[in-house]
Design a protein around this motif. Sequence first.
Motif, PDB file in Angstrom:
ATOM      1  N   SER A  53       4.452  26.751  81.754  1.00  0.00           N
ATOM      2  CA  SER A  53       3.763  26.107  82.864  1.00  0.00           C
ATOM      3  C   SER A  53       4.726  25.226  83.656  1.00  0.00           C
ATOM      4  CB  SER A  53       2.598  25.279  82.308  1.00  0.00           C
ATOM      5  OG  SER A  53       1.800  24.802  83.343  1.00  0.00           O
ATOM      6  N   PHE A  54       5.592  24.511  82.934  1.00  0.00           N
ATOM      7  CA  PHE A  54       6.576  23.647  83.599  1.00  0.00           C
ATOM      8  C   PHE A  54       7.538  24.488  84.447  1.00  0.00           C
ATOM      9  CE2 PHE A  54      10.697  21.517  83.809  1.00  0.00           C
ATOM     10  CZ  PHE A  54      10.339  20.266  84.289  1.00  0.00           C
ATOM     11  N   VAL A  55       8.057  25.553  83.846  1.00  0.00           N
ATOM     12  CA  VAL A  55       9.014  26.410  84.564  1.00  0.00           C
ATOM     13  C   VAL A  55       8.345  27.015  85.801  1.00  0.00           C
ATOM     14  CG1 VAL A  55      10.380  28.530  84.429  1.00  0.00           C
ATOM     15  CG2 VAL A  55      10.423  26.899  82.537  1.00  0.00           C
ATOM     16  N   SER A  56       7.094  27.425  85.648  1.00  0.00           N
ATOM     17  CA  SER A  56       6.362  28.001  86.771  1.00  0.00           C
ATOM     18  C   SER A  56       6.233  26.982  87.915  1.00  0.00           C
ATOM     19  CB  SER A  56       4.987  28.468  86.300  1.00  0.00           C
ATOM     20  OG  SER A  56       4.232  28.926  87.390  1.00  0.00           O
ATOM     21  N   GLY A  57       5.869  25.739  87.559  1.00  0.00           N
ATOM     22  CA  GLY A  57       5.761  24.688  88.575  1.00  0.00           C
ATOM     23  C   GLY A  57       7.092  24.422  89.255  1.00  0.00           C
ATOM     24  N   LEU A  58       8.157  24.426  88.451  1.00  0.00           N
ATOM     25  CA  LEU A  58       9.500  24.166  88.990  1.00  0.00           C
ATOM     26  C   LEU A  58       9.910  25.258  89.976  1.00  0.00           C
ATOM     27  CD1 LEU A  58      12.049  22.317  88.601  1.00  0.00           C
ATOM     28  CD2 LEU A  58      12.824  23.976  86.904  1.00  0.00           C
ATOM     29  N   VAL A  59       9.716  26.521  89.576  1.00  0.00           N
ATOM     30  CA  VAL A  59      10.086  27.648  90.445  1.00  0.00           C
ATOM     31  C   VAL A  59       9.241  27.617  91.721  1.00  0.00           C
ATOM     32  CG1 VAL A  59      10.106  30.171  90.633  1.00  0.00           C
ATOM     33  CG2 VAL A  59      10.882  29.072  88.524  1.00  0.00           C
ATOM     34  N   PHE A  60       7.958  27.251  91.572  1.00  0.00           N
ATOM     35  CA  PHE A  60       7.058  27.173  92.728  1.00  0.00           C
ATOM     36  C   PHE A  60       7.596  26.159  93.743  1.00  0.00           C
ATOM     37  CE2 PHE A  60       3.321  26.658  95.244  1.00  0.00           C
ATOM     38  CZ  PHE A  60       2.487  27.722  94.978  1.00  0.00           C
TER      39      PHE A  60
ATOM     40  N   GLY B  93       9.349  32.654  99.453  1.00  0.00           N
ATOM     41  CA  GLY B  93       8.045  33.234  99.156  1.00  0.00           C
ATOM     42  C   GLY B  93       8.089  34.084  97.894  1.00  0.00           C
ATOM     43  N   MET B  94       9.188  34.834  97.725  1.00  0.00           N
ATOM     44  CA  MET B  94       9.318  35.670  96.523  1.00  0.00           C
ATOM     45  C   MET B  94       9.385  34.802  95.262  1.00  0.00           C
ATOM     46  SD  MET B  94      11.892  38.565  98.057  1.00  0.00           S
ATOM     47  CE  MET B  94      11.708  39.854  96.836  1.00  0.00           C
ATOM     48  N   LEU B  95      10.036  33.640  95.366  1.00  0.00           N
ATOM     49  CA  LEU B  95      10.064  32.707  94.229  1.00  0.00           C
ATOM     50  C   LEU B  95       8.640  32.237  93.900  1.00  0.00           C
ATOM     51  CD1 LEU B  95      13.173  30.390  94.838  1.00  0.00           C
ATOM     52  CD2 LEU B  95      12.857  32.107  93.041  1.00  0.00           C
ATOM     53  N   ILE B  96       7.845  31.975  94.948  1.00  0.00           N
ATOM     54  CA  ILE B  96       6.456  31.542  94.727  1.00  0.00           C
ATOM     55  C   ILE B  96       5.669  32.658  94.033  1.00  0.00           C
ATOM     56  CG2 ILE B  96       4.299  30.931  95.908  1.00  0.00           C
ATOM     57  CD1 ILE B  96       6.098  29.524  98.044  1.00  0.00           C
ATOM     58  N   GLY B  97       5.879  33.902  94.471  1.00  0.00           N
ATOM     59  CA  GLY B  97       5.217  35.036  93.814  1.00  0.00           C
ATOM     60  C   GLY B  97       5.665  35.189  92.370  1.00  0.00           C
ATOM     61  N   LEU B  98       6.958  34.923  92.124  1.00  0.00           N
ATOM     62  CA  LEU B  98       7.486  34.985  90.754  1.00  0.00           C
ATOM     63  C   LEU B  98       6.858  33.892  89.891  1.00  0.00           C
ATOM     64  CD1 LEU B  98       9.643  36.158  88.770  1.00  0.00           C
ATOM     65  CD2 LEU B  98      11.210  34.395  89.623  1.00  0.00           C
ATOM     66  N   SER B  99       6.744  32.695  90.459  1.00  0.00           N
ATOM     67  CA  SER B  99       6.135  31.573  89.743  1.00  0.00           C
ATOM     68  C   SER B  99       4.702  31.904  89.329  1.00  0.00           C
ATOM     69  CB  SER B  99       6.155  30.331  90.635  1.00  0.00           C
ATOM     70  OG  SER B  99       5.164  29.418  90.236  1.00  0.00           O
TER      71      SER B  99
ATOM     72  N   GLY C  83       4.107  18.386  86.806  1.00  0.00           N
ATOM     73  CA  GLY C  83       5.412  17.811  86.471  1.00  0.00           C
ATOM     74  C   GLY C  83       6.543  18.723  86.928  1.00  0.00           C
ATOM     75  N   GLY C  84       6.357  20.031  86.781  1.00  0.00           N
ATOM     76  CA  GLY C  84       7.350  20.996  87.249  1.00  0.00           C
ATOM     77  C   GLY C  84       7.505  20.957  88.764  1.00  0.00           C
ATOM     78  N   LEU C  85       6.364  20.858  89.461  1.00  0.00           N
ATOM     79  CA  LEU C  85       6.403  20.747  90.932  1.00  0.00           C
ATOM     80  C   LEU C  85       7.193  19.513  91.359  1.00  0.00           C
ATOM     81  CD1 LEU C  85       2.778  21.473  92.273  1.00  0.00           C
ATOM     82  CD2 LEU C  85       4.806  22.902  92.568  1.00  0.00           C
ATOM     83  N   LEU C  86       6.893  18.371  90.692  1.00  0.00           N
ATOM     84  CA  LEU C  86       7.556  17.113  91.055  1.00  0.00           C
ATOM     85  C   LEU C  86       9.039  17.162  90.712  1.00  0.00           C
ATOM     86  CD1 LEU C  86       4.813  14.558  89.927  1.00  0.00           C
ATOM     87  CD2 LEU C  86       5.534  15.057  92.265  1.00  0.00           C
ATOM     88  N   THR C  87       9.363  17.753  89.549  1.00  0.00           N
ATOM     89  CA  THR C  87      10.773  17.891  89.174  1.00  0.00           C
ATOM     90  C   THR C  87      11.506  18.737  90.208  1.00  0.00           C
ATOM     91  OG1 THR C  87      10.134  17.756  86.851  1.00  0.00           O
ATOM     92  CG2 THR C  87      12.345  18.587  87.324  1.00  0.00           C
ATOM     93  N   GLY C  88      10.868  19.821  90.629  1.00  0.00           N
ATOM     94  CA  GLY C  88      11.450  20.650  91.682  1.00  0.00           C
ATOM     95  C   GLY C  88      11.628  19.846  92.960  1.00  0.00           C
ATOM     96  N   GLY C  89      10.648  19.007  93.267  1.00  0.00           N
ATOM     97  CA  GLY C  89      10.730  18.157  94.447  1.00  0.00           C
ATOM     98  C   GLY C  89      11.910  17.197  94.369  1.00  0.00           C
ATOM     99  N   PHE C  90      12.118  16.609  93.178  1.00  0.00           N
ATOM    100  CA  PHE C  90      13.250  15.685  92.997  1.00  0.00           C
ATOM    101  C   PHE C  90      14.574  16.429  93.131  1.00  0.00           C
ATOM    102  CE2 PHE C  90      10.163  12.803  90.811  1.00  0.00           C
ATOM    103  CZ  PHE C  90      10.384  11.697  91.625  1.00  0.00           C
ATOM    104  N   LEU C  91      14.655  17.642  92.578  1.00  0.00           N
ATOM    105  CA  LEU C  91      15.885  18.432  92.704  1.00  0.00           C
ATOM    106  C   LEU C  91      16.162  18.734  94.173  1.00  0.00           C
ATOM    107  CD1 LEU C  91      15.574  20.925  89.696  1.00  0.00           C
ATOM    108  CD2 LEU C  91      17.099  18.958  89.912  1.00  0.00           C
ATOM    109  N   LEU C  92      15.105  19.074  94.915  1.00  0.00           N
ATOM    110  CA  LEU C  92      15.276  19.347  96.345  1.00  0.00           C
ATOM    111  C   LEU C  92      15.774  18.099  97.082  1.00  0.00           C
ATOM    112  CD1 LEU C  92      12.013  21.411  97.015  1.00  0.00           C
ATOM    113  CD2 LEU C  92      14.356  22.280  97.160  1.00  0.00           C
ATOM    114  N   LYS C  93      15.187  16.965  96.716  1.00  0.00           N
ATOM    115  CA  LYS C  93      15.583  15.716  97.383  1.00  0.00           C
ATOM    116  C   LYS C  93      17.051  15.395  97.096  1.00  0.00           C
ATOM    117  CE  LYS C  93      13.869  10.947  97.825  1.00  0.00           C
ATOM    118  NZ  LYS C  93      14.771  10.167  98.365  1.00  0.00           N
TER     119      LYS C  93
END
Lengths: 167, 143
Positions: A7-14, B13-19, B56-66
């Motif tokens: 779930s974490f990896v999925s959120g990160l990739v999203f 978009g492909m990454l979103i589909g993969l997620s 948490g994954g979304l936010l971590t991704g957000g921090f990496l982007l920042k």
Amino acid sequence: MNTLIASFVSGLVFALGLGLSGMTQPAKVTAFLDFFGDWDPSLACVMLGAILVHTFLYQLIRRRPSPLFAAAFSLPTRTDIDPRLVAGAALFGIGWGLGGFCPGPAVTSLASGQASVVIFVAAMVAGMYLYRLTEGLWRRQESAPRQVALPPLTAPSPPAWQSPQDF
Amino acid sequence: MEHFTPIASLIGGMLIGLSASLLLLFDGKIAGISGIVAGMLSPQKNDTGWRVVFVGGLLTGGFLLKLFAPQTFAIGIPRSAAALILAGLLVGFGTRLGNGCTSGHGVCGLSRGSKRSLIATAAFMATGVATVYVINHLLGGAL
């Protein structure tokens, strides 16, 4: 534990997908919605890429009787078109055009620390609470007789699949 | 169309589909962000952890982007706090009433061939276009 890692990896990739595609910039979202101005079709490419990949992988995944780390798939099975669906989506679209954010990019953009995002997400969560508080009002309208959804004509779902009310 | 970014947006978009595919394959869940967030507001046993960790994954991704690509948060739009509050309320309430948002209906639902998601996507695209038309062409672009 495995389910949480996935779930974490999925959120990160999203989130990375949203960032790369430009969807964390409200200006790019509203430029897509601005058909009558300086139109930016980027969002259509995001949808195309996401749908191409997920349509293909979905077909492979649903051949499995169950997910790798869980007992059953949780997929919506409703097929009826009710006023709630259309009204809800219409209201969402107004907010989307007004703020330039939908839920995914908004939550991801919290990491930027921008005041506008914090305000938007706080109001979004409040809107979700508001729905919960008033849910009875909207559900009552569903008591009218409704057509029973027929099973899809395509390949039947494996029996292990559940049917939650929402995404 | 000077800001059009077809390649980056297609790959993103492909990454979103993969997620969405990863979440379905491993956990059997739909990557609908509004539903995932709303589910955290009414916690149920064994159905909250994955939601919290996904966010948490979304936010971590957000921090990496920042950190590595701060330009991804560069372009905002001129909106007052009042407009943002109204927008947030409409998005939060509307996605619950309509059972999904851009990810749940627009990506996951359309990929499954869901008629409900097709109708919902058409509806939010239509009102989104109408709203931006009013703001950009009748109200001068700011609100």
